[in-house]
Design a protein around this motif. Structure first.
Motif, PDB file in Angstrom:
ATOM      1  N   GLU A  35      -3.982   0.903 -60.979  1.00 48.01           N
ATOM      2  CA  GLU A  35      -4.078   1.079 -59.537  1.00 48.01           C
ATOM      3  C   GLU A  35      -5.205   2.027 -59.141  1.00 48.01           C
ATOM      4  O   GLU A  35      -5.896   1.825 -58.156  1.00 48.01           O
ATOM      5  N   ARG A  46      -8.860   0.481 -60.555  1.00 48.50           N
ATOM      6  CA  ARG A  46      -9.210  -0.922 -60.593  1.00 48.50           C
ATOM      7  C   ARG A  46     -10.429  -1.270 -59.753  1.00 48.50           C
ATOM      8  O   ARG A  46     -11.071  -2.289 -59.978  1.00 48.50           O
ATOM      9  N   ARG A  72      -2.725   3.182 -50.955  1.00 49.76           N
ATOM     10  CA  ARG A  72      -1.861   2.791 -52.079  1.00 49.76           C
ATOM     11  C   ARG A  72      -1.522   3.977 -52.977  1.00 49.76           C
ATOM     12  O   ARG A  72      -0.402   4.130 -53.458  1.00 49.76           O
ATOM     13  N   ASN A 126       1.033   6.213 -51.418  1.00 51.71           N
ATOM     14  CA  ASN A 126       2.369   5.622 -51.428  1.00 51.71           C
ATOM     15  C   ASN A 126       3.141   5.962 -52.701  1.00 51.71           C
ATOM     16  O   ASN A 126       4.353   5.802 -52.766  1.00 51.71           O
ATOM     17  N   LEU A 127       2.418   6.439 -53.719  1.00 55.13           N
ATOM     18  CA  LEU A 127       3.096   6.814 -54.963  1.00 55.13           C
ATOM     19  C   LEU A 127       3.953   8.065 -54.805  1.00 55.13           C
ATOM     20  O   LEU A 127       4.860   8.312 -55.606  1.00 55.13           O
ATOM     21  N   ALA A 179       1.641  -6.023 -45.561  1.00 55.84           N
ATOM     22  CA  ALA A 179       2.039  -6.506 -46.889  1.00 55.84           C
ATOM     23  C   ALA A 179       3.374  -5.889 -47.297  1.00 55.84           C
ATOM     24  O   ALA A 179       4.252  -6.572 -47.819  1.00 55.84           O
ATOM     25  N   TRP A 180       3.542  -4.604 -47.040  1.00 52.00           N
ATOM     26  CA  TRP A 180       4.733  -3.907 -47.521  1.00 52.00           C
ATOM     27  C   TRP A 180       5.972  -4.245 -46.708  1.00 52.00           C
ATOM     28  O   TRP A 180       7.087  -4.216 -47.220  1.00 52.00           O
ATOM     29  N   PHE A 198      10.986  -8.424 -47.762  1.00 51.19           N
ATOM     30  CA  PHE A 198      11.410  -7.176 -48.399  1.00 51.19           C
ATOM     31  C   PHE A 198      12.433  -6.409 -47.573  1.00 51.19           C
ATOM     32  O   PHE A 198      12.926  -5.378 -48.009  1.00 51.19           O
ATOM     33  N   GLN A 209      12.743   1.722 -49.045  1.00 50.81           N
ATOM     34  CA  GLN A 209      12.266   3.093 -49.142  1.00 50.81           C
ATOM     35  C   GLN A 209      12.802   3.984 -48.030  1.00 50.81           C
ATOM     36  O   GLN A 209      12.568   5.191 -48.026  1.00 50.81           O
ATOM     37  N   THR A 268      10.473 -13.187 -53.782  1.00 49.44           N
ATOM     38  CA  THR A 268       9.684 -12.424 -54.745  1.00 49.44           C
ATOM     39  C   THR A 268       9.944 -12.924 -56.158  1.00 49.44           C
ATOM     40  O   THR A 268       9.025 -13.161 -56.942  1.00 49.44           O
ATOM     41  N   ASP A 295      -3.326  -9.624 -56.734  1.00 44.46           N
ATOM     42  CA  ASP A 295      -3.500  -8.726 -55.589  1.00 44.46           C
ATOM     43  C   ASP A 295      -2.187  -8.527 -54.849  1.00 44.46           C
ATOM     44  O   ASP A 295      -1.811  -7.403 -54.494  1.00 44.46           O
ATOM     45  N   SER A 332       0.270  -6.515 -57.008  1.00 41.98           N
ATOM     46  CA  SER A 332      -0.116  -5.110 -57.151  1.00 41.98           C
ATOM     47  C   SER A 332       0.283  -4.317 -55.905  1.00 41.98           C
ATOM     48  O   SER A 332       0.683  -3.161 -55.998  1.00 41.98           O
ATOM     49  N   ALA A 333       0.169  -4.955 -54.742  1.00 44.76           N
ATOM     50  CA  ALA A 333       0.584  -4.268 -53.516  1.00 44.76           C
ATOM     51  C   ALA A 333       2.113  -4.140 -53.470  1.00 44.76           C
ATOM     52  O   ALA A 333       2.647  -3.091 -53.131  1.00 44.76           O
ATOM     53  N   TRP A 334       2.815  -5.195 -53.851  1.00 45.29           N
ATOM     54  CA  TRP A 334       4.289  -5.204 -53.714  1.00 45.29           C
ATOM     55  C   TRP A 334       4.960  -4.353 -54.771  1.00 45.29           C
ATOM     56  O   TRP A 334       6.028  -3.790 -54.527  1.00 45.29           O
ATOM     57  N   ASN A 383       3.729  -1.715 -56.206  1.00 50.95           N
ATOM     58  CA  ASN A 383       3.307  -0.327 -56.173  1.00 50.95           C
ATOM     59  C   ASN A 383       4.469   0.529 -56.664  1.00 50.95           C
ATOM     60  O   ASN A 383       5.613   0.352 -56.238  1.00 50.95           O
ATOM     61  N   ALA A 384       4.160   1.438 -57.576  1.00 46.94           N
ATOM     62  CA  ALA A 384       5.254   2.223 -58.177  1.00 46.94           C
ATOM     63  C   ALA A 384       6.079   2.952 -57.124  1.00 46.94           C
ATOM     64  O   ALA A 384       7.249   3.276 -57.356  1.00 46.94           O
ATOM     65  N   PHE A 423       7.418   1.778 -54.682  1.00 41.36           N
ATOM     66  CA  PHE A 423       8.529   0.937 -54.239  1.00 41.36           C
ATOM     67  C   PHE A 423       9.563   0.705 -55.328  1.00 41.36           C
ATOM     68  O   PHE A 423      10.588   0.083 -55.086  1.00 41.36           O
ATOM     69  N   LEU A 424       9.259   1.160 -56.526  1.00 43.33           N
ATOM     70  CA  LEU A 424      10.172   0.865 -57.628  1.00 43.33           C
ATOM     71  C   LEU A 424      11.221   1.954 -57.766  1.00 43.33           C
ATOM     72  O   LEU A 424      10.983   3.112 -57.434  1.00 43.33           O
ATOM     73  N   HIS A 430      12.946  -3.415 -58.880  1.00 42.61           N
ATOM     74  CA  HIS A 430      12.426  -3.660 -57.540  1.00 42.61           C
ATOM     75  C   HIS A 430      13.601  -4.022 -56.638  1.00 42.61           C
ATOM     76  O   HIS A 430      14.517  -4.726 -57.071  1.00 42.61           O
TER      77      HIS A 430
END
Lengths: 458, 458, 458, 458
Positions: C19, C22, C149, C152-153, C191-192, C197, C248, D158, D187, D190-192, D194-195, D197-198, D246
């Motif tokens: 991430e 890249r 991005r 967001n971590l 996207a999020w 979701f 979240q 998903t 792409d 990678s957006a969805w 994203n750590a 959100f995990l 997720h």
């Protein structure tokens, strides 16, 4: 269930002796009942079930008594939950006076079996062994105890039984019939609300509103003015609230305690329930102060589970905040003013240090007619093994605080390592545990002359 | 707690009458105890607590008896959970023989108070009223009953008490002492495991492995060969499994039932537990078949809660799948072969329809010495109000099925609207409910001559 | 991860392309950097990390920009969450003006790489294939998108980013820099917060107080006066409230809708939010009325997820209450008064039926400068595929209702089978879907003469 | 939504620009479309929807392409979830070859709009500002990216998209069309994923069997032999397992790591996965060993989230067991044997210390064609900031361990305070972080002569 090993395999190797019938062995089929049974099967049994199952219309106390008798006589294993639920529907739809009339007659209408008792007594007097005693115990069980167990089968049965007992306790006149029935309630509830079955849960601002609104309703000590006030009690980082819950009543606490994390012992309630104050970092607190404990269920009055609440909360707090050094209450002295008026009639109420001293003396020495500590709050905490740590004048300026306790509040200290010794001293020697400071204060004070006996029943 | 209203405000207006002391009023401080109490406070009480609290080393039965006596005598309100837990630690660390020796002596070492019973008997014989009867009941309560309540205060206390009773039931020789103690366990567990406190939960492939592995361990009827077999029992869309859980034992079912959704009544177990079969759409099923019921807790043997399980599962299934028309079992007949050997000694075992007929006759007519239905599985389902619907030969070719029931299986039908009538017929008239088909089958069959009495105790 | 099969075994077979890196291939080690790296490793890198990790003191916009640049340049994979969290701490501790100054400069200070874009453009102009277009897309990604991005971590990163965008939207002056940055926020959030979701949850009186207090805060249409009013909205059997939640932000709804179960379409809001009214049996209701929809997160303005809310709620309600026949809103017409004043300047405001008619005409025909439906509420519901069902005068006597809409309210009907056709008609033909009754009402009315263009941007 | 304040009140002040239409401004109604629209509304639109909604019959790749085009062209806001779900039904019912053919053509059949790109290029070449760059970015977005977002609206979208990408990655031949489409998947994922959100969750023996059976299926390093073996991995007190989940895939981990609590670094895998060993007290452990990390979702290959897993697990373990001093792996060296064969062709494989040394040299120095660490497991851990701590011969005697790594295993040490410096050294200087012991071992060893370049792509 379906193998030959009787122990493991059978849901019930005594299926005929189940909850509903275990008191009365069905015995062999009774001869001569054929006709009436045919009638039952064809007609009246249907009507009986129909009536109990019927709509939740108000009933008379007589018809409620009939229904209760039917519940006791039916072999209704599998139907138990349905019929018990139907009974509650009718009971709850009835007027309070009808309900109380029903309750007052219930025990007398379903008396113990005197012949069975006599037989058991005879056996006891002959054998005097444990089996005979057990038979005596069984023979003298009240049918009402069985009825209570059957009613508990209804969905929500426990909660509904608690409400039924509240009806009983609220009866305008506590007749012998009600007292007799209440003994059965107390026995059943004491078994069911054994602290081993209760769950201690933290109540916070993220708890369901259904739980939180009960705090507002139930708070008995320092009343909660509304949702904003409630938020101040449970949301700040230095405030905690814990409650005991029963699995059958997941959103209805049985008892809850409000805790403030502080530095040192507070000397007045205003330090704690101030409307606008900065929260302290819980990691920095030295003391946890139990400043309010409220019972929630009138129908559980007298059922002992509060004793374990504070001890368990102390355990939780120690695990979360190991730096805490002191666990104490800030408590009112609700019987003080009445005692003072009675024992120092005509004298002016002292102030300041003299007031603290005489309040401490009251807690330490006043007893009721059974020799128990007179002040109810003191009786609770001292009876839990706490000790009287300090007394403060001008500590509670609320109307109630002034009226009941002349504004005095006290701290009871919970030192877990001293609890057993404190209890032994209290119950074996009749000595109240007090701190060295209170001891010194009492030693220097002239004993207040007693006008007449403190002996009175609360 | 801290207001003067005694009902609502006090956690306990009877705090002195708490769980630990309610049987014995402490009375006024006992004079002359000063010295020994000082000793206690200074030394021996500490040692006592230390010993109970001590490491979980194996103990002798004598020292366990001492500990139990200490638990009964201590005023240890707040300390109850800790001390009870410590007691279990020592008990569980001891050898099985030590434990059983302890259990065998416990009741005799803590006898009821004969003088109190005598006084209550005298009062009863004089007054013969309900109060006197209640006093009799109280006086004849066993101290062991109180000990069981105190032990339940330990974390996990209920589960540990169940294991203790399993020790008792597993004793090589069921002495009078063990039987006396077991009565107290049974009474306590019957109150605690009242079906009103149990939670019915579906067990599926998404249940915790801790729960699922118990199904493998406990399945008593058609044993589960491992995780793949288990998956076939709980994962397919047309299979269900439900269990009763107690709040104190969240991952350990008390009893569970396995259900297959089918079209019509199955005639053999192979239809249900076939290894490889397509799952049917649950919405298309007409019948729900209870093909296995297993008790899980040996320590709860004889405690009646299985009766309500099937009824409640029927309720859940009806709500989820309203099209279901029939709720029935596919059950073994475990006492059949033995009965047949005894009553038709020397005759060849019949086959086919003759075998079905005589099996149905066995279920409908064979009784034990107390007049109860002889076959244990039949006794359970008929005692729940089900009726015998059909009997099938060549239905269970497992070794056990052939040995115990000559391969016969039967269906018991649960028709909720007929349950009360079925029960009345069974318990008042001694008549087993049977379907018209079975009735017709029995009518055309020549009654089997009985060689000798069926009366035997299972 | 540890086998040679690259697909399954490796957590990342492209670990260098993670991430954080890249966008910029690290390439081979850069020569000549040895000295500065030594410095970094020995000193300045430590300081950099220290500064970002430092206490949450207020910062200047310049130092925030430095920090952001550091976050973008660091290879900080594993440290990402920590550093992102530290950045937020500093950002949030800064003054609003500092934050907005930072945001206004962020995009310009971290511009796209023009050389990379030029190279991608050249490749596109040569190859004109999909790979070249993809390269163009990659080259023209903004570094700010990457920063979002990375941020967001942080624990709670999503919530904190939403607050950051709210800062942006609240800036006193929407500069080009802010608008450029906002495009990146919008892309990331779209996207999020893809409706796939989001979780639809019922909000009831048993929801946590933390959730419920947000309803009070966010309700934008018919404000909630406090907890008692809230209780009336969510607790009665004939009221429902549903919200979309993001995983979240478990206790913070994104949008919620309040529903009343009724018989028929309501004609005035007072029918619904009356203080004291009997609840109806939900099983008896024919209609579900969406009477208030409120967005909760200012920082998610313009992110489209509301469209799916009503559809999904309709699905839930149909499953729970299959008898429901009609799903509709009772909605305000907030742009009506302004439009009327502009287009009928100087004329008296009509009443009764004339007012209803002209309000319906407004909804059906008024357009903004981009050809879209002018009224924002109408635009939302019509844009969801609903149709204008009815208009009511004297339907909302609140100050806001009178000021914005002359007291008119309307019903939009959600007929799921007609949604696609309604949308096609609206977007392809520009025709608003209306009921036969409204069509008839409009046909009989003389078209209102337009004074000047409706074209205006909301 | 229903006031005129655009920010708070409107669910969408850009409702026309929603997810489905935001790339293509609908513009004013297109003239001349009336007739075809009437047809659509009357007939073909219905058919289109019907076809997509139709039964889940297998489809041809052409009809799947038609459906995808329909999904992209429909204005189907509210219908999006239904139609996306229907599309998946058809896709999943189709044969693998059909699916892969569909996927291979999808990108080419839905190309970017070259004219829009050309216009954006022209604007960029004229203005060269951020807005122009953003327009370039928007114009060069692939329609497939939009399709992926729309498909995600389906319930379970998903998960289904991940399966679709697995189809793509499993195609027998990775055509340019598949590679182009895969860029869009990468792409989006990678957006969805994203750590941020995990969710990190511990997996234990009390986890659902649905989760646990996936561990058996996914374990890629030291395969799990069945449920008993699994129990040994997750149930003992000194074993841990953690997974990233997720929210959309609650019972399906994305990646999981198995941890052993030990005293000191283990030198062989047998120390850890022994069948029968006593569990140690977790409070006594000094080290946490990550001995297996497995990706679970083939369709998420290359999506970077594993980097954060170990760091977060370290955080959890430190909080639970503060005495832990060392966090390290016990890892295979899967590329070692191949590298050795290539670089020391014809030489005998060394043993003991010589083997350890050359394995350490391989990890520290071997690079692929892009300059990255050659060994994939080393690349993962070193790329996370770990350092090579030790190498052990005879550490893995499994067939795979011997074949791929000559039985060598190594420890990578995670020292959180050194991670950033390690990463800087690796990515800026190309230097692998190694412990003093390994450094000393390598220093004393004669460098292995290289036969030919290591440069190869894994």
């Amino acid at each position: 269930m379906m193998t030959e090993e009787p122990g493991q395999a059978l849901p019930q190797d005594k299926t005929a002796v189940n909850e509903m019938t275990r008191q009365r062995n069905p015995g062999p089929p009774r001869r001569g009942m054929r006709a009436s049974l045919d009638a039952l099967l064809g007609g009246s049994i249907g009507k009986l079930v129909e009536r109990i199952r019927g709509s939740a219309r108000p009933a008379s106390s007589d018809s409620l008594l009939d229904d209760a008798a039917a519940l006791l006589s039916l072999r209704a294993r599998a139907s138990g939950p349905t019929l018990a639920s139907a009974f509650f529907d009718r009971y709850e739809a009835s007027a309070p006076a009808v309900r109380q009339s029903f309750l007052a007659q219930l025990n007398a209408q379903n008396p113990r079996d005197a012949a069975a008792i006599d037989a058991a007594v005879a056996a006891w007097q002959q054998d005097r062994d444990d089996r005979a005693a057990a038979r005596l115990s069984e023979a003298s069980e009240s049918p009402c105890a069985r009825l209570i167990r059957v009613l508990n089968l209804a969905p929500g049965g426990t909660r509904r039984l608690i409400a039924m007992r509240a009806d009983l306790l609220n009866a305008p006149d506590m007749s012998a019939g009600l007292r007799d029935l209440d003994r059965e309630f107390e026995d059943a509830f004491s078994a069911w609300f054994n602290a081993g079955f209760l769950e201690l849960r933290r109540i916070g601002w993220d708890s369901p509103a259904t739980v939180l609104e009960r705090l507002i309703a139930y708070e008995a000590v320092h009343s909660i003015a509304g949702w904003d006030d409630l938020r101040r009690r449970v949301a700040p980082a230095d405030r905690r609230c814990y409650g005991f819950f029963h699995p059958q009543m997941a959103d209805d606490p049985l008892i809850f305690v409000e805790v403030a994390l502080t530095n040192g012992l507070p000397r007045a309630i205003a330090e704690i329930i101030a409307g606008d104050r900065p929260a302290m970092d819980p990691q920095q607190a030295s003391s946890a102060i139990f400043y309010s404990i409220s019972n929630c269920q009138e129908g559980l009055r007298g059922i002992p589970f509060g004793n374990f609440l504070i001890k368990q909360v102390v355990g939780l707090l120690k695990a979360e905040l190991p730096q805490l050094q002191q666990f104490a209450t800030l408590s009112p002295v609700p019987g003080f003013a009445r005692w003072l008026a009675r024992n120092h009639e005509g004298e002016p109420v002292p102030e300041g240090d003299a007031l603290r001293r005489i309040a401490a003396e009251y807690i330490a020495t006043a007893r009721d007619g059974r020799g128990q500590v007179l002040d109810p709050v003191a009786r609770f905490h001292l009876g839990n093994g706490a000790r009287l740590e300090a007394a403060h004048a001008n500590a509670d300026s609320s109307e109630k605080g002034l009226r009941q306790g002349h504004g005095v509040m006290v701290n009871y200290l919970y030192d877990l390592s001293a609890i057993e010794a404190n209890l032994l001293r209290l119950f074996e020697l009749g000595e109240v545990a007090i701190s060295p400071e209170v001891r010194e204060m009492l030693r220097t004070a002239k004993p207040a002359p007693r006008k007449r006996s403190d002996l009175e029943t609360q």
